[in-house]
Write a protein that holds these residues in place. Structure first.
Motif, PDB file in Angstrom:
ATOM      1  N   SER A 127       0.822  -1.196   0.000  1.00 47.46           N
ATOM      2  CA  SER A 127       0.000   0.000   0.000  1.00 47.46           C
ATOM      3  C   SER A 127       0.873   1.270   0.000  1.00 47.46           C
ATOM      4  CB  SER A 127      -0.911  -0.009   1.230  1.00 47.46           C
ATOM      5  OG  SER A 127      -1.559   1.220   1.351  1.00 47.46           O
ATOM      6  N   ALA A 128       1.919   1.256   0.824  1.00 48.68           N
ATOM      7  CA  ALA A 128       2.824   2.410   0.885  1.00 48.68           C
ATOM      8  C   ALA A 128       3.582   2.564  -0.433  1.00 48.68           C
ATOM      9  CB  ALA A 128       3.798   2.251   2.049  1.00 48.68           C
ATOM     10  N   ARG A 129       3.939   1.427  -1.034  1.00 41.91           N
ATOM     11  CA  ARG A 129       4.670   1.492  -2.311  1.00 41.91           C
ATOM     12  C   ARG A 129       3.795   2.078  -3.406  1.00 41.91           C
ATOM     13  NH1 ARG A 129       6.265  -3.810  -0.792  1.00 41.91           N
ATOM     14  NH2 ARG A 129       4.807  -4.696  -2.299  1.00 41.91           N
ATOM     15  N   VAL A 130       2.557   1.633  -3.468  1.00 42.13           N
ATOM     16  CA  VAL A 130       1.639   2.164  -4.482  1.00 42.13           C
ATOM     17  C   VAL A 130       1.437   3.663  -4.272  1.00 42.13           C
ATOM     18  CG1 VAL A 130      -0.759   2.157  -5.282  1.00 42.13           C
ATOM     19  CG2 VAL A 130       0.452  -0.009  -4.929  1.00 42.13           C
ATOM     20  N   ALA A 145       3.416   5.851  -2.849  1.00 41.97           N
ATOM     21  CA  ALA A 145       4.613   6.608  -3.224  1.00 41.97           C
ATOM     22  C   ALA A 145       4.756   6.685  -4.743  1.00 41.97           C
ATOM     23  CB  ALA A 145       5.848   5.971  -2.594  1.00 41.97           C
ATOM     24  N   ALA A 146       4.474   5.572  -5.428  1.00 37.34           N
ATOM     25  CA  ALA A 146       4.607   5.557  -6.889  1.00 37.34           C
ATOM     26  C   ALA A 146       3.602   6.512  -7.535  1.00 37.34           C
ATOM     27  CB  ALA A 146       4.406   4.135  -7.419  1.00 37.34           C
ATOM     28  N   VAL A 147       2.389   6.528  -7.012  1.00 39.00           N
ATOM     29  CA  VAL A 147       1.355   7.400  -7.577  1.00 39.00           C
ATOM     30  C   VAL A 147       1.699   8.869  -7.319  1.00 39.00           C
ATOM     31  CG1 VAL A 147      -1.071   8.091  -7.373  1.00 39.00           C
ATOM     32  CG2 VAL A 147      -0.473   5.655  -7.490  1.00 39.00           C
ATOM     33  N   LEU A 148       2.149   9.175  -6.107  1.00 40.97           N
ATOM     34  CA  LEU A 148       2.483  10.575  -5.801  1.00 40.97           C
ATOM     35  C   LEU A 148       3.680  11.042  -6.625  1.00 40.97           C
ATOM     36  CD1 LEU A 148       1.859  10.750  -1.935  1.00 40.97           C
ATOM     37  CD2 LEU A 148       0.297  11.309  -3.817  1.00 40.97           C
ATOM     38  N   ASP A 149       4.690  10.188  -6.764  1.00 38.20           N
ATOM     39  CA  ASP A 149       5.841  10.535  -7.610  1.00 38.20           C
ATOM     40  C   ASP A 149       5.399  10.813  -9.042  1.00 38.20           C
ATOM     41  OD1 ASP A 149       7.538  10.223  -5.520  1.00 38.20           O
ATOM     42  OD2 ASP A 149       8.506   8.388  -6.238  1.00 38.20           O
TER      43      ASP A 149
END
Lengths: 195, 195
Positions: B14-17, B19-23
């Motif tokens: 969940s945290a990875r998704v 971060a990827a979306v915000l980046d």
């Protein structure tokens, strides 16, 4: 606007044409923003030839800045004899001006304007003129002995007007009645206790 | 970015998704600006399904503000034990952040963003969060006895950061090395002579 309407304005023909062109520029800026501003459209609306505009202003950026300066002339620099009153009145007037459709359009035009050399020169001219005029409030206060002569008029004006611009452009927070006075009092007296 | 790349990030899925979306949101903002920001493009770049984005953020504005907040997390609130040093460091860091491509894009995004209710709510949340965090410098100074408890932390932060934003967005004047200190000294001590 037809050439006949242009002729009805007071002053010489040159002054009438200038006023008509600057008015048309501000009206088109308000309607379509900076990107959509075309010298041909300004000429049509002002009822003058496009070549007359280029003869006088040389380029679109010079015309734009002249129009911004003319529109911001409604911002008078107060001279009440007390620096606190002058600064509060000026910040209050600035907030009121930026809340008008014209003021709002000018503010956003300046915020989104590009950084090419011609535009940069025009923008520098605009801010230098505005800053120099309002610095009179500070230099007069120094002359009256209200402020020490070590004060930096340019910095003071920057600190006076920037909270107003910050709210208008970024936070969009309302500038409540007491806000200019609170900014001015913090600026004059400082927030630290007197040591 | 593929789902594989997303999985390489540390933390839970969940945290990875997130971060990827915000980046991806910030990258697309930098490249195309606010107007061109489409949730579908963000999903593609982040390697996730568009429906996952809507499930988590509900709308484009919430996603945008989360991305702005995440990107501005590089702005640390200093805690040196002296209010003057804290304020100078914060204003200096803010100027440096706004000079980066990301900071520059965020600043212009906020300046041109519309005033519809959803955008307004998102923007208010952004500025409230930023203001509350930086007010800690003032409340800590009051607790240490460096500043009187009559000081208005919100106004002080507004007067500290707005000259920096004013230069970046409007005058485009360089923020020279000594500028933050001059703003802070004027704010702490005031420009009037001590009476």
């Amino acid at each position: 606007m037809s050439e006949t309407e242009v002729r009805r304005r007071p002053g010489g023909r040159s002054a009438r044409v200038r006023a008509a062109v600057l008015d048309a520029t501000v009206e088109l800026l308000r309607a379509h923003g900076l990107e959509g501003l075309k010298v041909g459209d300004v000429a049509e609306r002002a009822g003058v030839h496009e070549t007359s505009i280029y003869r006088r202003w040389r380029n679109r950026e010079n015309l734009l800045i002249d129009a911004l300066l003319a529109a911001s002339e409604v911002l008078r620099v107060p001279d009440t004899g007390r620096v606190r009153d002058d600064l509060i009145a000026y910040a209050t007037d600035l907030a009121a001006f930026l809340a008008t459709p014209t003021g709002h359009a000018l503010e956003h035009t300046l915020a989104i304007a590009g950084d090419d050399p011609v535009m940069r020169q025009a923008r520098d001219r605009y801010w230098a003129y505005r800053s120099e005029r309002s610095q009179q409030m500070i230099t007069r206060a120094v002359a009256r002995g209200e402020l020490p002569d070590t004060v930096d008029p340019r910095l003071v004006i920057e600190m006076l007007v920037s909270p107003v611009h910050f709210r208008v452009l970024l936070t969009r927070e309302e500038i409540e009645d007491g806000m200019p006075a609170r900014v001015v009092d913090a600026l004059l007296a400082g927030i630290s206790p007197v040591r």
